[in-house]
Design an enzyme around this catalytic site. Sequence first.
Site, PDB file in Angstrom:
ATOM      1  N   ARG A 252       0.870  -1.191   0.000  1.00 48.15           N
ATOM      2  CA  ARG A 252       0.000   0.000   0.000  1.00 48.15           C
ATOM      3  C   ARG A 252       0.896   1.226   0.000  1.00 48.15           C
ATOM      4  O   ARG A 252       1.815   1.314   0.793  1.00 48.15           O
ATOM      5  CB  ARG A 252      -0.991  -0.016   1.165  1.00 48.15           C
ATOM      6  CG  ARG A 252      -0.432   0.289   2.534  1.00 48.15           C
ATOM      7  CD  ARG A 252      -1.500   0.584   3.590  1.00 48.15           C
ATOM      8  NE  ARG A 252      -1.107   0.138   4.904  1.00 48.15           N
ATOM      9  CZ  ARG A 252      -0.252   0.777   5.715  1.00 48.15           C
ATOM     10  NH1 ARG A 252       0.320   1.902   5.326  1.00 48.15           N
ATOM     11  NH2 ARG A 252       0.036   0.281   6.896  1.00 48.15           N
ATOM     12  N   HIS A 256      -2.205   3.595   6.502  1.00 47.84           N
ATOM     13  CA  HIS A 256      -3.152   2.521   6.839  1.00 47.84           C
ATOM     14  C   HIS A 256      -4.586   3.040   6.726  1.00 47.84           C
ATOM     15  O   HIS A 256      -5.445   2.436   6.082  1.00 47.84           O
ATOM     16  CB  HIS A 256      -2.859   2.002   8.249  1.00 47.84           C
ATOM     17  CG  HIS A 256      -3.908   1.089   8.775  1.00 47.84           C
ATOM     18  ND1 HIS A 256      -4.056  -0.200   8.318  1.00 47.84           N
ATOM     19  CD2 HIS A 256      -4.888   1.280   9.691  1.00 47.84           C
ATOM     20  CE1 HIS A 256      -5.081  -0.760   8.950  1.00 47.84           C
ATOM     21  NE2 HIS A 256      -5.593   0.107   9.775  1.00 47.84           N
ATOM     22  N   TYR A 265       6.774   5.030  10.896  1.00 44.46           N
ATOM     23  CA  TYR A 265       7.261   3.643  10.960  1.00 44.46           C
ATOM     24  C   TYR A 265       7.827   3.102   9.655  1.00 44.46           C
ATOM     25  O   TYR A 265       8.271   1.970   9.606  1.00 44.46           O
ATOM     26  CB  TYR A 265       6.156   2.705  11.483  1.00 44.46           C
ATOM     27  CG  TYR A 265       4.870   2.705  10.655  1.00 44.46           C
ATOM     28  CD1 TYR A 265       4.740   1.904   9.528  1.00 44.46           C
ATOM     29  CD2 TYR A 265       3.792   3.504  11.018  1.00 44.46           C
ATOM     30  CE1 TYR A 265       3.573   1.904   8.786  1.00 44.46           C
ATOM     31  CE2 TYR A 265       2.615   3.510  10.283  1.00 44.46           C
ATOM     32  CZ  TYR A 265       2.512   2.709   9.165  1.00 44.46           C
ATOM     33  OH  TYR A 265       1.352   2.718   8.421  1.00 44.46           O
TER      34      TYR A 265
HETATM   35  C1  LIG Z   1      -9.891  -8.273  15.865  1.00 41.85           C
HETATM   36  C2  LIG Z   1      -9.203  -6.975  15.606  1.00 41.85           C
HETATM   37  N1  LIG Z   1      -8.032  -6.706  16.209  1.00 41.85           N
HETATM   38  C3  LIG Z   1      -7.396  -5.524  15.967  1.00 41.85           C
HETATM   39  C4  LIG Z   1      -7.959  -4.597  15.122  1.00 41.85           C
HETATM   40  C5  LIG Z   1      -7.243  -3.280  14.836  1.00 41.85           C
HETATM   41  N2  LIG Z   1      -6.725  -3.287  13.465  1.00 41.85           N
HETATM   42  C6  LIG Z   1      -7.368  -2.651  12.465  1.00 41.85           C
HETATM   43  S1  LIG Z   1      -6.615  -2.845  10.994  1.00 41.85           S
HETATM   44  C7  LIG Z   1      -5.392  -3.800  11.659  1.00 41.85           C
HETATM   45  C8  LIG Z   1      -4.268  -4.341  10.808  1.00 41.85           C
HETATM   46  C9  LIG Z   1      -4.690  -5.381   9.859  1.00 41.85           C
HETATM   47  O1  LIG Z   1      -3.645  -5.637   8.960  1.00 41.85           O
HETATM   48  P1  LIG Z   1      -3.846  -6.567   7.691  1.00 41.85           P
HETATM   49  O2  LIG Z   1      -4.662  -7.755   8.042  1.00 41.85           O
HETATM   50  O3  LIG Z   1      -2.509  -6.802   7.112  1.00 41.85           O
HETATM   51  O4  LIG Z   1      -4.746  -5.680   6.702  1.00 41.85           O
HETATM   52  P2  LIG Z   1      -4.395  -4.283   5.997  1.00 41.85           P
HETATM   53  O5  LIG Z   1      -4.926  -3.212   6.925  1.00 41.85           O
HETATM   54  O6  LIG Z   1      -2.929  -4.190   5.803  1.00 41.85           O
HETATM   55  O7  LIG Z   1      -5.156  -4.281   4.711  1.00 41.85           O
HETATM   56  C10 LIG Z   1      -5.593  -3.943  13.039  1.00 41.85           C
HETATM   57  C11 LIG Z   1      -4.703  -4.695  13.927  1.00 41.85           C
HETATM   58  C12 LIG Z   1      -9.198  -4.920  14.518  1.00 41.85           C
HETATM   59  N3  LIG Z   1      -9.789  -4.091  13.650  1.00 41.85           N
HETATM   60  N4  LIG Z   1      -9.792  -6.106  14.765  1.00 41.85           N
END
Ligand SMILES: Cc1ncc(C[n+]2csc(CCOP(=O)(O)OP(=O)(O)O)c2C)c(N)n1
Length: 356
Positions: A252, A256, A265
Amino acid sequence: MDNLFPIFQVMDQNGNIVSEEHKYLVTEERVKKFFSEMIRIRMFDRKSISLQRQGRIGTYAPFEGQEASQVGTALALKSDDWMFPTYRDHGAAMVFGHSLRNILLFWNGRNEGCVPPDGKKIFPPAIPIATQIPHAAGAAFAEKQKGTKNAAICYFGDGATSEGDFHEGLNFASVFKSPVVYFNQNNQYAISVPISKQMNSATIAQKAIAYDIPGVRIDGNDVFAVYLETERALERARTGEGPTLIESVTWRYGAHTTADDPTKYRDQGDSAVRRMETDPLLRLERWMKNEGIYDEAWVKDIEAKASAEIDAAVQEMEDFPSADPAVIFDYVFEKPTWTIEKQKREYLELIGGEAK
Ligand SMILES: Cc1ncc(C[n+]2csc(CCOP(=O)(O)OP(=O)(O)O)c2C)c(N)n1
Ligand SMILES: [Mg+2]
């Protein structure tokens, strides 16, 4: 393990073909569809960021850089298939026929925005990480039980593979041979956590071995590779062979979400270089130029059409009746508990409104 799961690529970053497997898929009409949809969703993404900056929508999750992964998958689906997106996959949802107005309403905090057009089986974007993975296993299994040939695609990020739901979902789908394609967009970060700090596995594709299902690793910025492998996985699903795990290696470019600051970071210079080296739109543009089918006037025309479509959706979103503040309490439980009732009463008193 990366040797066991080499990255499948059809078109390199200079737009040169490196695998002859593309032959049957590349018609001028299809390539133009890939390209125009990638432009359309990138324009929507950029517009949404500026709407958030102007306070016209809430927090927004951009997907710039992941367009090939989203367009290549969405165009491989049949209209009766299911789509389970995350908060970053509304590009795929748009291509699959979701309403742009509703996508914007969702980002404006409106539950109405979760509703897909009639007949479209698109789940609301999953914000809780990985929860959609068991849902997709179940929905696909239900299609199988009904004897249809419909399949499901389920999107999730690299971070989601560290959640229990990922393992439960893949296990169920494998045991019951659910017709589902698990499409992982490995953009290499879970918010600020790089993949190297999150897992010891060299690849995500190898996690398929544990469930004895096909695991495939592809260049997620190569729309030809994405389309081909998604189509193959869907075909396996429809013919009773069960699920596939696809790891689509991508990046990306932006934050985020609009609430995040990636300069804290990761090296932005590195990101800028990656953009030049991997941009999925630039890559297809180069291929089209090599083939002599890139036409400036046509590109201007698709940009103008996308811009008009997006502006109209923004207008519809802004004309939408304003929200009833009481609804935030209405869908917490099927029947509200007394505590929820009390909170609702107190909140409405506070803001001087009335309960419905
Ligand atoms: C169960 C849960 N834990 C933590 C979060 C907080 N959170 C939101 S996005 C994210 C990262 C997810 O990363 P990834 O699966 O790689 O997806 P990306 O955002 O990179 O598309 C986190 C930890 C959440 N939304 N749900
Ligand atoms: Mg990620």
